[in-house]
Design an enzyme around this catalytic site. Structure first.
Site, mmCIF file in Angstrom:
data_model
loop_
_atom_site.group_PDB
_atom_site.id
_atom_site.type_symbol
_atom_site.label_atom_id
_atom_site.label_comp_id
_atom_site.label_asym_id
_atom_site.label_seq_id
_atom_site.Cartn_x
_atom_site.Cartn_y
_atom_site.Cartn_z
ATOM 1 N N GLY A 207 36.018 43.109 27.393
ATOM 2 C CA GLY A 207 35.661 43.321 28.797
ATOM 3 C C GLY A 207 36.266 42.246 29.669
ATOM 4 C CG ASN A 208 37.416 42.777 33.415
ATOM 5 O OD1 ASN A 208 36.694 42.697 34.394
ATOM 6 N ND2 ASN A 208 38.013 43.914 33.061
ATOM 7 N NE ARG A 209 34.859 34.656 34.588
ATOM 8 C CZ ARG A 209 35.266 33.488 35.069
ATOM 9 N NH1 ARG A 209 36.416 32.982 34.637
ATOM 10 N NH2 ARG A 209 34.561 32.833 35.963
ATOM 11 C CB ALA A 274 38.982 44.123 36.824
#
Ligand code: CTP
Length: 404
Positions: A207-209, A274
């Site tokens: 995943g990402n932030r 994102a």
């Protein structure tokens, strides 16, 4: 000076959610007078409103007559919020009835008025209610579209009261800036928000932030300017913005499908999400176990589709305005803006909002700072400010291109 807010509550089951809205107003320092209808008091009693607001509560015009409350409460208000607004309350307000303290207050108020309707889908969709809503909007009131979801009983549909935190955000915006100009009225816009998850097995993902805060601010801002907003939301743990249709997705492939479908008829698309650029080449059906010899599995990745490039290069509508975001850190090959310009050309979108994310300062933060680059050569610098302020600048730029 403390702002004076009147919280009107009409008689629907969602009246209990207005307690949370009231707390948000009082805890942020507003002076709130609650004016429930008699039917609202069937759901939540006067002691609750009095205790939470710190003020006596009246519903009819015969209490404290010497103080002429049916005139003064409205005259002295800086903002009136009616939440929930039932079909009956909307009808009485649209027709100028003054048969209780709340409707009298609505007639004497000269400040901005926000209605947050909640009712069953059939009542909301009835031409009578829709005509009343149109009348109230034509007089300058902000009428929030109800949310979709579970209604009283087992049925689901449009008619839920939006999350109180979101009604609060919207109402405070109206209090400080007045009703937003309706320059996106009738426009269909799509906003993507959040970060996608690419699963390795049923419990693990890459995943990402991305928090989704900027995408939510964009959705809110567009809705407040009159647009029909579809928010494609990837793993965001924020309440749904009021007046917005939300499509929930997890992976980049699901996000692509939802964005492409919604884009077919959209006037504008803003890709604030994102999406992960890569996903594991295979997803294990079972949870991957640790090996006894201490070795770790190698994860092979494949590239995901680039959604922004796809919808920009293969446009469903030539006249749609497509906006991308670029999170850049600058490197040996160029500055943040050089990289932004190259990305704008590569992706083929009309506007690119370039963030300098060196140090990770933007993620999860309430603030943002950006440069908006346009394919037509325009450059708009947006100084550090709220994500809501940046959202409005982006819609200004989009609206300008609609007008061209
Ligand atoms: N984006 C997209 N699909 C992807 C990845 C990104 O639509 N698979 C969109 C994002 O929503 C954003 C824009 O593309 O609007 C820029 O994303 P970014 O990750 O900065 O660009 P990349 O394509 O990853 O560029 P690079 O890795 O080459 O910097």
């Amino acid at each position: 000076m403390t702002s004076r807010v009147v919280l009107g509550v009409s008689g629907g089951i969602a009246a209990y959610k207005a307690c949370e809205l009231l707390r948000r107003f009082t805890e942020s320092g507003h002076d709130v007078t609650v004016v429930p209808t008699a039917a609202a008091l069937e759901f939540v009693g006067a002691p609750t409103w009095a205790a939470l607001s710190g003020k006596p509560v009246a519903t009819d015009v015969w209490t404290d007559v010497h103080a002429v409350p049916h005139v003064h409460i409205g005259q002295e208000a800086d903002l009136v919020v009616v939440a929930p607004a039932t079909a009956d309350l909307l009808a009485r307000a649209a027709h100028g009835l003054a048969d209780d303290l709340l409707t009298s207050t609505l007639l004497t108020a000269r400040c901005p008025v926000v209605f947050a309707p909640a009712m069953h889908t059939e009542m909301w969709e009835h031409p009578a209610t829709q005509a009343n809503v149109a009348t109230l909007r034509s007089r300058g009131a902000v009428v929030v579209e109800p949310a979709e979801g579970r209604l009283t009983g087992a049925d689901t549909g449009k008619g839920r009261l939006p999350d109180p935190a979101e009604i609060f955000e919207l109402a405070v915006g109206v209090l400080h800036r007045g009703a937003a100009p309706q320059d996106l009225a009738g426009r269909k816009v799509v906003v993507s928000a959040g970060g996608t998850r690419e699963y390795l097995d049923p419990v693990r993902f890459l995943g990402n932030r991305s928090s989704g805060l900027q995408g939510h601010a964009l959705a809110r801002a567009a809705a407040s300017r009159g647009a029909h907003v579809t928010l494609v939301s990837a793993n965001v743990s924020l309440p749904d913005p009021a007046g917005v249709s939300v499509v929930r997705v997890e992976t980049t492939e699901q996000l692509r499908e939802a964005v492409v479908a919604a884009t077919a008829t959209a006037d504008a698309v803003v890709m604030a999400a994102a999406p992960a650029d890569f996903r594991p080449s295979a997803v294990s059906d079972a949870k991957i176990k640790k090996a006894d010899d201490g070795s770790a599995p190698a994860i092979e990745l494949v590239q995901n589709p680039d959604v922004l490039a796809e919808i920009s290069h293969h446009r469903a509508r030539e006249d749609a305005v497509i906006v991308g975001f670029a999170a850049e850190t600058g490197d040996a090959t160029g500055s943040v803006l050089d990289l932004g310009r190259a990305k704008l050309a590569r992706k083929g979108c009309d506007l690119l909002v370039v963030n300098d994310v060196s140090g990770g300062a933007v993620f999860g933060s309430a603030d943002n700072e950006a440069v908006v680059l346009a394919a037509d050569g325009a450059v708009v610098e947006v100084p550090r400010g709220s994500k809501s302020a940046l959202a409005h600048v982006i819609w200004d730029e989009v609206a300008r291109r609609f007008a061209d």
